[in-house]
Design a protein around this motif. Structure first.
Motif, PDB file in Angstrom:
ATOM      1  N   ALA A  47       0.651  -1.215  -0.159  1.00 45.51           N
ATOM      2  CA  ALA A  47      -0.128  -0.429  -0.252  1.00 45.51           C
ATOM      3  C   ALA A  47       1.342   1.098   0.207  1.00 45.51           C
ATOM      4  O   ALA A  47       1.867   0.979   0.519  1.00 45.51           O
ATOM      5  N   GLY A  48       0.654   2.457  -0.727  1.00 44.76           N
ATOM      6  CA  GLY A  48       0.997   3.483  -0.416  1.00 44.76           C
ATOM      7  C   GLY A  48       0.872   4.386   0.379  1.00 44.76           C
ATOM      8  O   GLY A  48      -0.503   4.214   0.623  1.00 44.76           O
ATOM      9  N   VAL A  49       1.875   5.367   0.846  1.00 45.61           N
ATOM     10  CA  VAL A  49       1.961   6.253   1.771  1.00 45.61           C
ATOM     11  C   VAL A  49       2.046   7.227   0.485  1.00 45.61           C
ATOM     12  O   VAL A  49       2.677   7.489  -0.161  1.00 45.61           O
ATOM     13  N   ASN A  50       0.824   8.586   1.784  1.00 48.69           N
ATOM     14  CA  ASN A  50       0.376  10.205   0.443  1.00 48.69           C
ATOM     15  C   ASN A  50       0.393  10.645   1.572  1.00 48.69           C
ATOM     16  O   ASN A  50       0.255  10.533   2.844  1.00 48.69           O
ATOM     17  N   ARG A  51       0.559  12.453   1.424  1.00 52.17           N
ATOM     18  CA  ARG A  51       0.134  13.177   2.509  1.00 52.17           C
ATOM     19  C   ARG A  51      -1.085  13.572   2.569  1.00 52.17           C
ATOM     20  O   ARG A  51      -1.216  13.793   3.687  1.00 52.17           O
ATOM     21  N   PRO A  52      -2.332  13.053   1.916  1.00 53.69           N
ATOM     22  CA  PRO A  52      -3.163  13.240   2.402  1.00 53.69           C
ATOM     23  C   PRO A  52      -3.992  12.170   3.566  1.00 53.69           C
ATOM     24  O   PRO A  52      -4.645  12.018   4.357  1.00 53.69           O
ATOM     25  N   THR A 159      11.542  15.747  -6.050  1.00 55.98           N
ATOM     26  CA  THR A 159      10.986  14.428  -5.013  1.00 55.98           C
ATOM     27  C   THR A 159      10.585  13.483  -4.699  1.00 55.98           C
ATOM     28  O   THR A 159      10.287  12.745  -4.368  1.00 55.98           O
ATOM     29  N   SER A 160       9.026  14.462  -4.518  1.00 53.23           N
ATOM     30  CA  SER A 160       7.810  13.767  -3.723  1.00 53.23           C
ATOM     31  C   SER A 160       7.164  12.698  -4.304  1.00 53.23           C
ATOM     32  O   SER A 160       7.836  12.443  -5.824  1.00 53.23           O
ATOM     33  N   GLY A 161       6.475  12.454  -4.279  1.00 55.60           N
ATOM     34  CA  GLY A 161       5.810  10.482  -5.327  1.00 55.60           C
ATOM     35  C   GLY A 161       4.918  11.110  -6.628  1.00 55.60           C
ATOM     36  O   GLY A 161       5.514  11.066  -7.602  1.00 55.60           O
ATOM     37  N   ILE A 162       4.024  12.797  -6.161  1.00 52.00           N
ATOM     38  CA  ILE A 162       4.060  13.890  -7.695  1.00 52.00           C
ATOM     39  C   ILE A 162       4.926  13.974  -8.245  1.00 52.00           C
ATOM     40  O   ILE A 162       4.671  13.742  -9.334  1.00 52.00           O
ATOM     41  N   GLY A 163       5.585  14.629  -7.439  1.00 53.35           N
ATOM     42  CA  GLY A 163       6.478  15.235  -8.719  1.00 53.35           C
ATOM     43  C   GLY A 163       7.696  13.815  -8.778  1.00 53.35           C
ATOM     44  O   GLY A 163       8.098  14.402 -10.392  1.00 53.35           O
ATOM     45  N   LYS A 304       9.340   4.021 -14.770  1.00 55.41           N
ATOM     46  CA  LYS A 304       8.927   3.558 -13.554  1.00 55.41           C
ATOM     47  C   LYS A 304       8.971   4.574 -12.335  1.00 55.41           C
ATOM     48  O   LYS A 304       9.388   5.136 -12.155  1.00 55.41           O
ATOM     49  N   PRO A 305       8.092   3.795 -11.299  1.00 54.19           N
ATOM     50  CA  PRO A 305       8.037   3.954 -10.190  1.00 54.19           C
ATOM     51  C   PRO A 305       8.996   4.182  -9.380  1.00 54.19           C
ATOM     52  O   PRO A 305       9.752   3.267  -9.151  1.00 54.19           O
ATOM     53  N   GLN A 306       9.501   5.504  -8.965  1.00 53.73           N
ATOM     54  CA  GLN A 306      10.886   5.449  -7.854  1.00 53.73           C
ATOM     55  C   GLN A 306      10.178   4.696  -6.607  1.00 53.73           C
ATOM     56  O   GLN A 306       9.163   5.987  -5.486  1.00 53.73           O
ATOM     57  N   ILE A 307      10.951   3.848  -5.723  1.00 54.70           N
ATOM     58  CA  ILE A 307      10.266   3.328  -4.461  1.00 54.70           C
ATOM     59  C   ILE A 307      11.740   3.853  -4.048  1.00 54.70           C
ATOM     60  O   ILE A 307      13.115   3.475  -3.852  1.00 54.70           O
ATOM     61  N   PHE A 308      10.855   4.455  -2.236  1.00 54.01           N
ATOM     62  CA  PHE A 308      12.192   4.590  -1.563  1.00 54.01           C
ATOM     63  C   PHE A 308      12.469   3.596  -0.276  1.00 54.01           C
ATOM     64  O   PHE A 308      13.391   3.623  -0.204  1.00 54.01           O
ATOM     65  N   GLU A 324       6.692  12.887   7.113  1.00 50.83           N
ATOM     66  CA  GLU A 324       6.625  14.328   7.075  1.00 50.83           C
ATOM     67  C   GLU A 324       7.870  15.109   7.320  1.00 50.83           C
ATOM     68  O   GLU A 324       8.829  16.041   7.539  1.00 50.83           O
ATOM     69  N   SER A 325       8.837  14.334   7.745  1.00 47.68           N
ATOM     70  CA  SER A 325      10.880  14.485   7.403  1.00 47.68           C
ATOM     71  C   SER A 325      10.807  14.780   5.750  1.00 47.68           C
ATOM     72  O   SER A 325      12.303  15.855   5.914  1.00 47.68           O
ATOM     73  N   SER A 326      10.172  14.363   4.651  1.00 42.46           N
ATOM     74  CA  SER A 326       9.971  15.103   3.135  1.00 42.46           C
ATOM     75  C   SER A 326      11.737  14.851   3.085  1.00 42.46           C
ATOM     76  O   SER A 326      12.141  15.362   2.260  1.00 42.46           O
ATOM     77  N   SER A 327      12.525  13.919   3.473  1.00 42.09           N
ATOM     78  CA  SER A 327      13.441  13.061   3.334  1.00 42.09           C
ATOM     79  C   SER A 327      14.103  12.094   1.670  1.00 42.09           C
ATOM     80  O   SER A 327      14.738  11.529   1.788  1.00 42.09           O
ATOM     81  N   HIS A 328      12.434  11.491   1.755  1.00 46.37           N
ATOM     82  CA  HIS A 328      11.944  10.549   0.604  1.00 46.37           C
ATOM     83  C   HIS A 328      12.551  11.055  -0.093  1.00 46.37           C
ATOM     84  O   HIS A 328      12.026  12.186  -0.991  1.00 46.37           O
ATOM     85  N   ILE A 329      13.255  10.797  -1.886  1.00 43.95           N
ATOM     86  CA  ILE A 329      12.809  10.789  -3.179  1.00 43.95           C
ATOM     87  C   ILE A 329      11.772   9.623  -3.343  1.00 43.95           C
ATOM     88  O   ILE A 329      13.053   8.846  -3.663  1.00 43.95           O
ATOM     89  N   GLY A 330      10.745   9.502  -3.751  1.00 46.30           N
ATOM     90  CA  GLY A 330      10.112   8.912  -4.949  1.00 46.30           C
ATOM     91  C   GLY A 330       8.563   8.492  -3.537  1.00 46.30           C
ATOM     92  O   GLY A 330       8.649   9.132  -2.522  1.00 46.30           O
ATOM     93  N   LYS A 331       8.227   7.066  -3.677  1.00 51.03           N
ATOM     94  CA  LYS A 331       7.643   6.411  -2.622  1.00 51.03           C
ATOM     95  C   LYS A 331       7.704   5.958  -1.730  1.00 51.03           C
ATOM     96  O   LYS A 331       8.549   4.886  -1.686  1.00 51.03           O
ATOM     97  N   ILE A 332       6.635   5.808  -0.241  1.00 50.24           N
ATOM     98  CA  ILE A 332       6.704   4.859   0.467  1.00 50.24           C
ATOM     99  C   ILE A 332       5.823   3.565   0.496  1.00 50.24           C
ATOM    100  O   ILE A 332       5.324   4.539   0.412  1.00 50.24           O
ATOM    101  N   ILE A 333       5.913   2.918   1.027  1.00 49.47           N
ATOM    102  CA  ILE A 333       5.255   1.344   0.735  1.00 49.47           C
ATOM    103  C   ILE A 333       5.085   1.103   1.905  1.00 49.47           C
ATOM    104  O   ILE A 333       6.240   0.882   2.852  1.00 49.47           O
TER     105      ILE A 333
END
Length: 336
Positions: A47-52, A159-163, A304-308, A324-333
Motif C-alpha cells: 500500500a502506498g503512503v501519501n500526504r493525504p 522528489t515527492s511521489g507527485i513530483g 517506472k515508479p520510484q520506490i524509496f 513528514e521529514s520530507s527526506s524521501h525521494i519517491g514513494k514510501i510503501i
C-alpha cells in the motif's frame, strides 16, 4: 459473491486512534470487508503512503461519506473475491487500485472500474506506488492543465511521489523543458537522473529568477504546485503569458498576500482539485485514460515508479515519520 478460498474472520489494519502525530497509528484487528456491487476484494501485498494520509491522521482530511476510516488511498495485490456483477477482473488477477480509504490493511475492497491490471514487469510494491500519484498527475497536469508537447513545466517538490511522477510523464509526453524545485543537492541529482532538465535548490536559489533565466525571460507554461503559501504569488511571477498553475497541495498553508493583477495581465489560469472525493464514475474515466496512454509506457519500461523505502504494515507510524521529514525521494510503501 465468488471467493478464492475461505477467509479468516479478521485482518490486521492500521487505525487512527485519535488526531495527532505518527504515534496515533495503531495496529488493530478488523473484520475483513466484503465486496458490494461492482467491487473486488484484494489481498493487499503493498500500500502506498501519501500526504493525504498524513492530513487525515492530523484530523484535517476526513474520509468522504461511506469510505473506510482506515487510511490508505492506493494498494496492489491479488483479487480473492468478486461481487456477482463484476466482469472486468476474475479471481487470481493481480491488480492495483485507487480507493477513498482502507489501504492500510491486509484486505481491501476496490470498485472494479477504479482498478487496473499490474503493468507487465512491475512488482506489487512498484504497482502500489501508481494509483494515487498517477491518477493525480494525469488529472491535473494533462486533463486540467491541458499539457501539450513542446511546453515548459515547473514542478515544485520534485522528489515527492507527485513530483517524480510529473517529471516522468511530462518528459514522456514531449515537454520541451522540465524544471523542478528541491531542497538539497542529492535531490537535484535524483531529479536530473529521472529526466528533469533543470533542478533548482530552493534553499540557495530563487526559483522565479532561475525559471526566467532558463526560459529567456518568457516564464513557464505550466506549474505543478503542492506547496501553496507564499509560492502562489511567486508562481504568478514565474508563469508565462497564458500560463496555467495547477494546485495539487497546500503544504505551506494558506495564501496571505496575492497580487491578482499579474493573473489579469498574464491571462493566467489557476486551478486545482482533490481526487479522493470524486465519484467512482469520475475516477473510472481517469483509470481508462491511464490504461490506454500510460500503462503501455510502464509495461515497456519507459517510465517506472520510484520506490524509496519499505515498511511492514504494522510500522505505519515509522512510514509517516519519514513522510513528514520530507527526506524521501519517491514513494514510501507499506508491505502486508
Amino acid at each position: 459473491m465468488k471467493l478464492l478460498t475461505q477467509l479468516p474472520e479478521n485482518m490486521l489494519a492500521i487505525e487512527i486512534s485519535q488526531s495527532g502525530g505518527p504515534e496515533v497509528l495503531v495496529p488493530v484487528k478488523r473484520p475483513i470487508p466484503m465486496p458490494a456491487a461492482g467491487e473486488i476484494l484484494v489481498k493487499v501485498s503493498a500500500a502506498g503512503v501519501n500526504r493525504p494520509d498524513v492530513l487525515q491522521r492530523r484530523g484535517h482530511y476526513a474520509p468522504p461519506p461511506g469510505a473506510s476510516d482506515i487510511p490508505g488511498l492506493e494498494v496492489a495485490g491479488e483479487v480473492i473475491a468478486i461481487a456477482a456483477d463484476v466482469t472486468r477482473f476474475k479471481i487470481g488477477d493481480k491488480v492495483c487500485g485507487l480507493i477513498a480509504g482502507g489501504g492500510y490493511a491486509q484486505y481491501c475492497v476496490i470498485h472494479e472500474t477504479n482498478s487496473l491490471p499490474i503493468p507487465d514487469g512491475l512488482t506489487d510494491i512498484e504497482a502500489a506506488a501508481l494509483p494515487e500519484t498517477f491518477f493525480t498527475v494525469w488529472t491535473n497536469l494533462f486533463q486540467r492543465g491541458r499539457f501539450t508537447a513542446g511546453e515548459t513545466v515547473l514542478i515544485h517538490g520534485g522528489t515527492s511521489g507527485i513530483g517524480t511522477t510529473a517529471i516522468m510523464l511530462s518528459k514522456a509526453f514531449g515537454a520541451k523543458t522540465v524544471i523542478v524545485t528541491v531542497g538539497s543537492e542529492e535531490k537535484q541529482q535524483a531529479c536530473l537522473a529521472l529526466g528533469a532538465d533543470i533542478a533548482i535548490n530552493y534553499r540557495t536559489q530563487d526559483f522565479v529568477e532561475e525559471t526566467k533565466r532558463a526560459t529567456s525571460g518568457k516564464g513557464v507554461d505550466i506549474i505543478v504546485d503542492l506547496i501553496a503559501g507564499d509560492y502562489v504569488a511567486r508562481n504568478y511571477e514565474a508563469a508565462a503569458m497564458n500560463g496555467r498553475i495547477i494546485q495539487v497541495g497546500t503544504q505551506n498553508g494558506i495564501v496571505k498576500e496575492l497580487n491578482l493583477m499579474l493573473m489579469l495581465l498574464k491571462r493566467l489560469t489557476h486551478t486545482g482539485s482533490t481526487l479522493r472525493s470524486r465519484s467512482v464514475a469520475e475516477k473510472a474515466l481517469i483509470a481508462k485514460e491511464l490504461e490506454q496512454q500510460v500503462w503501455p509506457l510502464l509495461s515497456e519500461g519507459k517510465i517506472k515508479p520510484q520506490i524509496f523505502q519499505l515498511y511492514p504494515l504494522a510500522e505505519a507510524s515509522k512510514a509517516h515519520e519519514l513522510m513528514e521529514s520530507s527526506s524521501h525521494i519517491g514513494k514510501i510503501i507499506l508491505t502486508a
